[in-house]
Motif scaffolding. Structure first.
Motif, PDB file in Angstrom:
ATOM      1  N   THR A  33     -25.210  15.386  -8.981  1.00 44.65           N
ATOM      2  CA  THR A  33     -24.649  14.001  -8.929  1.00 44.65           C
ATOM      3  C   THR A  33     -26.148  13.133  -8.349  1.00 44.65           C
ATOM      4  O   THR A  33     -26.599  13.685  -7.414  1.00 44.65           O
ATOM      5  CB  THR A  33     -23.812  13.696  -7.827  1.00 44.65           C
ATOM      6  N   ASN A  52     -22.865  11.886 -12.892  1.00 43.88           N
ATOM      7  CA  ASN A  52     -22.560  13.379 -12.865  1.00 43.88           C
ATOM      8  C   ASN A  52     -23.668  13.912 -13.909  1.00 43.88           C
ATOM      9  O   ASN A  52     -23.597  13.370 -14.937  1.00 43.88           O
ATOM     10  CB  ASN A  52     -21.043  13.624 -13.361  1.00 43.88           C
ATOM     11  N   TYR A  59     -19.849   6.120 -12.312  1.00 40.90           N
ATOM     12  CA  TYR A  59     -19.041   5.543 -11.160  1.00 40.90           C
ATOM     13  C   TYR A  59     -19.783   4.344 -10.636  1.00 40.90           C
ATOM     14  O   TYR A  59     -21.111   4.296 -10.579  1.00 40.90           O
ATOM     15  CB  TYR A  59     -18.848   6.352  -9.970  1.00 40.90           C
ATOM     16  N   ARG A  99     -27.875  15.013  -4.818  1.00 42.51           N
ATOM     17  CA  ARG A  99     -27.096  15.642  -4.229  1.00 42.51           C
ATOM     18  C   ARG A  99     -27.294  17.045  -4.684  1.00 42.51           C
ATOM     19  O   ARG A  99     -27.178  17.170  -5.957  1.00 42.51           O
ATOM     20  CB  ARG A  99     -25.575  15.606  -4.397  1.00 42.51           C
ATOM     21  N   SER A 104     -20.322  19.501  -0.789  1.00 41.97           N
ATOM     22  CA  SER A 104     -19.068  18.601  -0.804  1.00 41.97           C
ATOM     23  C   SER A 104     -19.321  17.342  -0.461  1.00 41.97           C
ATOM     24  O   SER A 104     -20.306  16.877   0.261  1.00 41.97           O
ATOM     25  CB  SER A 104     -18.292  19.390   0.161  1.00 41.97           C
ATOM     26  N   GLY A 105     -18.418  16.473  -0.122  1.00 47.74           N
ATOM     27  CA  GLY A 105     -18.488  15.240   0.152  1.00 47.74           C
ATOM     28  C   GLY A 105     -18.193  13.940  -0.760  1.00 47.74           C
ATOM     29  O   GLY A 105     -18.449  14.283  -2.283  1.00 47.74           O
ATOM     30  N   SER A 106     -17.874  12.957  -0.662  1.00 48.88           N
ATOM     31  CA  SER A 106     -17.648  11.999  -1.542  1.00 48.88           C
ATOM     32  C   SER A 106     -19.139  11.391  -2.300  1.00 48.88           C
ATOM     33  O   SER A 106     -19.958  11.180  -1.365  1.00 48.88           O
ATOM     34  CB  SER A 106     -16.987  10.587  -0.877  1.00 48.88           C
ATOM     35  N   ARG A 107     -19.076  11.019  -3.584  1.00 45.88           N
ATOM     36  CA  ARG A 107     -20.096  10.569  -4.085  1.00 45.88           C
ATOM     37  C   ARG A 107     -20.440   9.139  -3.517  1.00 45.88           C
ATOM     38  O   ARG A 107     -21.492   8.641  -3.943  1.00 45.88           O
ATOM     39  CB  ARG A 107     -20.172  10.609  -5.642  1.00 45.88           C
ATOM     40  N   TYR A 108     -19.508   8.563  -2.797  1.00 44.10           N
ATOM     41  CA  TYR A 108     -19.641   7.107  -2.541  1.00 44.10           C
ATOM     42  C   TYR A 108     -20.265   6.944  -1.167  1.00 44.10           C
ATOM     43  O   TYR A 108     -20.617   6.031  -0.815  1.00 44.10           O
ATOM     44  CB  TYR A 108     -18.263   6.470  -2.517  1.00 44.10           C
ATOM     45  N   ARG A 109     -20.658   8.271  -0.532  1.00 47.96           N
ATOM     46  CA  ARG A 109     -20.826   8.081   0.819  1.00 47.96           C
ATOM     47  C   ARG A 109     -22.257   8.495   0.991  1.00 47.96           C
ATOM     48  O   ARG A 109     -22.811   9.515   0.315  1.00 47.96           O
ATOM     49  CB  ARG A 109     -20.145   9.040   1.858  1.00 47.96           C
ATOM     50  N   THR A 112     -23.442  12.172   1.807  1.00 47.58           N
ATOM     51  CA  THR A 112     -23.218  13.160   0.927  1.00 47.58           C
ATOM     52  C   THR A 112     -24.453  13.652   0.314  1.00 47.58           C
ATOM     53  O   THR A 112     -24.450  14.838  -0.207  1.00 47.58           O
ATOM     54  CB  THR A 112     -22.307  12.865  -0.187  1.00 47.58           C
TER      55      THR A 112
END
Length: 126
Positions: A33, A52, A59, A99, A104-109, A112
């Motif tokens: 990502t 992605n 997104y 990334r 792991s973790g949200s792509r919005y944060r 991450t």
């Protein structure tokens, strides 16, 4: 060592367009990502867009949806952010981020992402 280098920022009038680029390099660079974030003076860094790298799913933050488009050229390890209909509130330093696959973790944060560029300034005048 992975390096992300942004380019394409600048000064533009409201309603104008800019295209940001983020070139990734490194001996073993791999990412699932890649994203764009921005940070205005006195504000926290915020999510703008992500893609992605394998499937190309994209997104967007609500504030840029319909105006910004993220894309990727995997052969060049380069991610782009086409920004149209720019507004003064889009003024910020824009950062590219990557990334590591399997993270792991949200792509919005912010937390991450494992690698960051140095940022490029975008200024939109009214």
């Amino acid at each position: 060592q992975v390096q992300l280098v942004e380019s394409g920022g600048g000064l533009v009038q409201a309603g104008g367009s800019l295209r940001l680029s983020c070139a990734a390099s490194g001996r073993t660079f791999s990412s699932d990502t890649m994203g764009w974030f921005r940070q205005a003076p006195g504000k926290e860094r915020e999510f703008v867009s992500a893609i992605n790298t394998s499937g190309g799913n994209t997104y967007y933050a609500d504030s840029v949806k319909g105006r910004f488009t993220i894309s990727i050229n995997n052969a060049k390890n380069t991610v782009y952010l086409q920004m149209n209909s720019l507004k003064p509130e889009d003024t910020a330093v824009y950062y590219c981020a990557a990334r590591i696959p399997g993270s792991s973790g949200s792509r919005y944060r912010v937390e991450t992402y494992d690698f960051w560029g140095q940022g490029t300034q975008v200024t939109v005048s009214s």
